[in-house]
Motif scaffolding. Structure first.
Motif: not given
Length: 474
Positions: A306-317
């Motif tokens: 949830d956080t380390m992968i999916i949330c990081s994806c949004t943050a990098f975008v």
């Protein structure tokens, strides 16, 4: 009405504003240290479940992998798209670092709460299981604490089954209307019909739906974020430096500096991964496993995804684009994520994001419904009442989708989630010695050469465990 709203606003301030976040953080750190970094010790074992889809099940029970995917579907929702954007807008890039930090310690909290839910689960006549904080309060702490379980169950039904499902329906309908021009009425009818089909199939159909939706959802969104990262690879080191520098006050992107970064990162991270909030254990308990810690380890992976992968994806975008302007708040929430994605790969990205929002939100809807169904069984096993809550949930989803202002009626959701989280954390703290006892047993079996530890119910004869739920663990 203003008086009622004021009361719930006060409850929200007393929970989320003063007690809950410090309690979650301190408890997560405590569990991590006392367990000797258990989430890192068993990190490699977490991924085994991804390639063992139905090991140990007979077709009637829910596998560990299916339970994981239902849990991931619930944790991963609109907050991973809109919530991360809000955290960055209000807390700057440094908020992302503190989201990562709270996820890493939250993995330990999730491991213990989900392991306890497994230990105290109860077997159902149809071969499935039910469990969660309400049951480890009743059977772990004793009947004198049943009132606490009832309080927890009421809050769970009101906040998740009703309140948050209205918001999820609203999110999907809003995204479809803004990007595709689809009328809210049609989106509401579609969502309501799909929700009814899934929830009337029970946990087996919910698990099967999650087994299809979640991998598609996660792979497509992660794939898109990886593509965005690759085409902006030269800027990635600068973004990573900005995240760390803002997290520790070396740079300041917003007013409030490091304080804003910590506050927003912790708050949004906890809202997103739900570690310690007492929701995920209800789903963790349904899995058929040989030892409670096995599913606890698996549920830690859910927090990581949830956080380390999916949330990081949004943050990098967002941070790799040029739409986000530090300190500016004119573009916020899902609009910031959407416009950032469009700036990277073109206008068609808004349609992709609508599809992602649909999958993210629908997976949360079926997860939220199951939480409500499980909470309901604390009061009654009546089929008529169960039918009633199913109809009510379908109606709430439709209402949230078709009437944007209707979601304001559910202002009590966040405050009630704060109450149920505090109840869960109190119970979790009291039962932590049992969790450590389970962990010690698991470690001893691994050291003895047993690759897949098994719970010996006789060794826990002093506890109120349902032997029928563990009769075929071997």
């Amino acid at each position: 009405m203003d008086v009622v709203e004021g009361i719930f606003a006060l409850i929200g301030d007393l929970t989320w504003g003063w007690s809950l976040i410090p309690f979650l953080v301190v408890l997560g750190i405590f569990f991590t240290l006392i367990s000797k970094l258990v989430q890192f010790e068993f990190f490699g074992r977490m991924f085994r479940v991804l390639y063992s889809p139905r090991e140990g099940t007979d077709g009637r029970r829910i596998s560990s992998r299916e339970a994981l995917l239902v849990s991931v579907g619930g944790r991963v929702g609109g907050g991973n798209i809109a919530g991360v954007a809000v955290a960055i807008t209000l807390g700057g890039p440094g908020a992302v670092f503190w989201m990562w930090a709270i996820a890493l310690v939250g993995m330990a909290t999730s491991l213990f709460e989900c392991s306890l839910a497994q230990l105290y689960k109860r077997a159902e006549p149809d071969g499935t299981y039910r469990g969660g904080p309400a049951r480890y309060i009743i059977f772990g702490l004793g009947e004198q604490f049943r009132w606490l379980a009832v309080l927890y169950a009421v809050c769970l039904i009101a906040a998740f089954a009703f309140g948050f499902n209205a918001f999820q329906g609203n999110t999907v309908a809003g995204a479809a209307n803004d990007s595709l021009g689809v009328e809210r009425l049609y989106t509401g009818l579609f969502l309501a019909a799909l929700t009814a089909f899934i929830v009337y199939g029970g946990i087996r159909r919910i698990a099967k739906a999650a087994d299809i939706i979640i991998p598609v959802m996660a792979v497509t969104y992660i794939g898109m974020a990886l593509f965005v990262t690759l085409i902006n690879l030269p800027e990635l080191p600068g973004v990573l430096y900005s995240i760390v520098a803002n997290a520790f006050g070396i740079e300041t992107a917003v007013s409030g500096g490091i304080g804003a970064a910590i506050a927003q990162g912790l708050r949004r991270g906890l809202f997103s991964n739900e570690a310690g909030l007492g929701s995920a254990p209800n789903v963790a308990a349904v899995a058929h496993v040989k030892h409670p810690i096995s599913q606890g380890i698996v549920q830690s992976l859910s927090v990581f995804i949830d956080t380390m992968i999916i949330c990081s994806c949004t943050a990098f975008v967002i941070l790799l684009g040029d739409v986000y302007v530090p300190g500016a708040q004119d573009i916020n929430g899902v609009a910031l994520t959407q416009q950032s994605l469009v700036s990277h790969i073109g206008d068609w990205a808004q349609y992709f994001l609508t599809f992602a929002v649909l999958l993210f939100s629908f997976s949360s809807i079926i997860y939220n419904y199951y939480l409500g169904e499980t909470a309901l069984t604390v009061f009654t096993e009546s089929r008529a009442v169960l039918h009633g809550i199913r109809v009510a949930v379908v109606g709430v989803v439709f209402l949230g989708a078709t009437a944007p202002a209707a979601t304001a009626v559910f202002f009590f959701s966040d405050p009630l989630m704060g109450i149920l989280a505090l109840v869960n954390l109190v119970a979790l703290t009291m039962l932590f010695p049992i969790g450590m006892r389970l962990l010690k047993d698991y470690r001893q079996q691994l050291r003895a050469g047993i690759d897949d530890p098994v719970l010996d119910v006789d060794a826990y004869a002093d506890l109120n465990i349902d032997r029928a739920a563990w009769s075929d663990a071997k």
